[in-house]
Design an enzyme around this catalytic site. Structure first.
Site, mmCIF file in Angstrom:
data_model
loop_
_atom_site.group_PDB
_atom_site.id
_atom_site.type_symbol
_atom_site.label_atom_id
_atom_site.label_comp_id
_atom_site.label_asym_id
_atom_site.label_seq_id
_atom_site.Cartn_x
_atom_site.Cartn_y
_atom_site.Cartn_z
ATOM 1 N N ASP A 1 0.971 -1.163 -0.264
ATOM 2 C CA ASP A 1 0.082 0.009 -0.081
ATOM 3 C C ASP A 1 1.029 1.242 0.086
ATOM 4 O OD1 ASP A 1 -2.325 1.745 0.795
ATOM 5 O OD2 ASP A 1 -1.435 2.011 2.485
ATOM 6 N N ASP B 1 -0.199 5.091 0.913
ATOM 7 C CA ASP B 1 -0.356 6.225 1.920
ATOM 8 C C ASP B 1 -0.197 5.526 3.383
ATOM 9 O OD1 ASP B 1 -0.838 7.748 -0.089
ATOM 10 O OD2 ASP B 1 -2.953 7.860 -0.149
ATOM 11 N N ASP C 1 -15.372 23.545 -4.101
ATOM 12 C CA ASP C 1 -14.930 22.255 -4.217
ATOM 13 C C ASP C 1 -14.209 21.967 -3.002
ATOM 14 O OD1 ASP C 1 -15.540 21.269 -6.858
ATOM 15 O OD2 ASP C 1 -14.226 22.928 -7.304
ATOM 16 N N ASP D 1 -1.327 -0.448 6.072
ATOM 17 C CA ASP D 1 -1.736 0.387 7.329
ATOM 18 C C ASP D 1 -3.172 0.444 7.809
ATOM 19 O OD1 ASP D 1 -2.836 3.384 7.025
ATOM 20 O OD2 ASP D 1 -2.272 2.287 5.210
ATOM 21 N N ASN E 1 -8.632 -1.436 5.553
ATOM 22 C CA ASN E 1 -8.972 -1.543 3.938
ATOM 23 C C ASN E 1 -7.976 -2.400 3.106
ATOM 24 O OD1 ASN E 1 -11.181 0.507 4.091
ATOM 25 N ND2 ASN E 1 -9.951 2.102 4.443
#
Length: 271
Positions: free
Chosen positions: A20, A22, A48, A194, A197
């Site tokens: 992964d 991030d 936004d 981490d 997910n």
């Protein structure tokens, strides 16, 4: 935990390591730093920012929600619609060289190099845009990367997504497809992440490992006896630990967004 020196098996199967990105390789969220630079270049405006800030706060407080993820994804795709792939890659290179390169965990970099030295393929698996995932993989000398793919025609983004976000079960499905394509032996392979997910991805390899785990991931790793490695500062109190991981990155993004809105409003209203 030490990386095994086992390379390709006698049957020609390939050993790989899946990372992964991030908070596993890079401290914080890579897309957050890209978004800051896109805002600076007027890719999007205050509405936004307010939208993303609101979703970041709700994510921090209540966790993930499929509809909320879909809404954020659709908004982000609209922002890049009509822009060129070359433009985004160029901006991504600047963001990496000026920001992300300094946020690589030395321990993660060393682990990647261990796998490469052992003759393993190294793949980055991330929900971040594929162009950014490819860029990070290239800078780190990895074999390649799988990321979320924004559709483009003749080098121009259409504002649509090709396939699904590389997230949760999506990571697992894409890695299984990659393994079939490249002859990777998942039972002899490694995976690092981490967040909860990343559990679907880590669950399909023979050597899973939680890196810099968020609290829920740490609990799961202990429950299933996965090894845990932490490349962050060794000494940290409980509050610091809770602020790390994906939620920490989301809160930081919300704080930055709120600050940007306030500054812009002050400039409009005046002293």
């Amino acid at each position: 935990m030490q990386v095994t020196t086992e390379g390709p098996g006698r049957d020609g199967a390939v050993v790989a390591a899946f990372f992964d990105v991030d908070n596993t390789i890079i401290r914080g969220a890579s897309a957050y730093h890209l978004a800051r630079e896109l805002y600076r270049r007027d890719f999007f405006g205050l509405r936004d920012i307010a939208f993303f800030a609101g979703h970041s706060v709700r994510y921090f407080l209540f966790g993930e929600d499929v509809r909320r993820i879909a809404a954020v994804r659709a908004r982000a795709l609209r922002i890049v619609r009509g822009r060129t792939v070359a433009e985004i890659i160029s901006i991504g290179e600047e963001v990496y060289d000026q920001v992300l390169a300094n946020k690589i965990f030395p321990g993660a970099r060393a682990l990647i190099e261990e796998h490469l030295t052992a003759g393993h393929e190294v793949w980055l698996i991330s929900a971040t845009p594929a162009e950014i995932a490819d860029l990070i993989a290239g800078r780190l000398g990895a074999t390649g990367a799988l990321g979320t793919v924004a559709e483009h025609e003749e080098g121009v983004y259409t504002g649509e997504l090709r396939g699904n976000m590389l997230h949760g079960e999506g990571k697992r499905a894409n890695v299984e497809a990659l393994a079939r394509e490249r002859g990777i032996d998942l039972a002899r392979s490694h995976a690092y992440g981490d967040s909860v997910n990343d559990i679907p991805l880590l669950s399909i390899v023979g050597s899973p490992c939680a890196i810099n785990p968020e609290p829920r991931m740490r609990l799961h790793a202990v429950d299933v006896s996965w090894p845990v490695r932490d490349f962050r500062r060794r000494r940290r109190d409980v509050k610091q630990d809770v602020r790390t991981g994906v939620r920490g990155a989301g809160w930081a993004g919300a704080a930055w967004a709120a600050t940007a809105v306030l500054r812009a409003l002050r400039r409009r209203v005046g002293p």
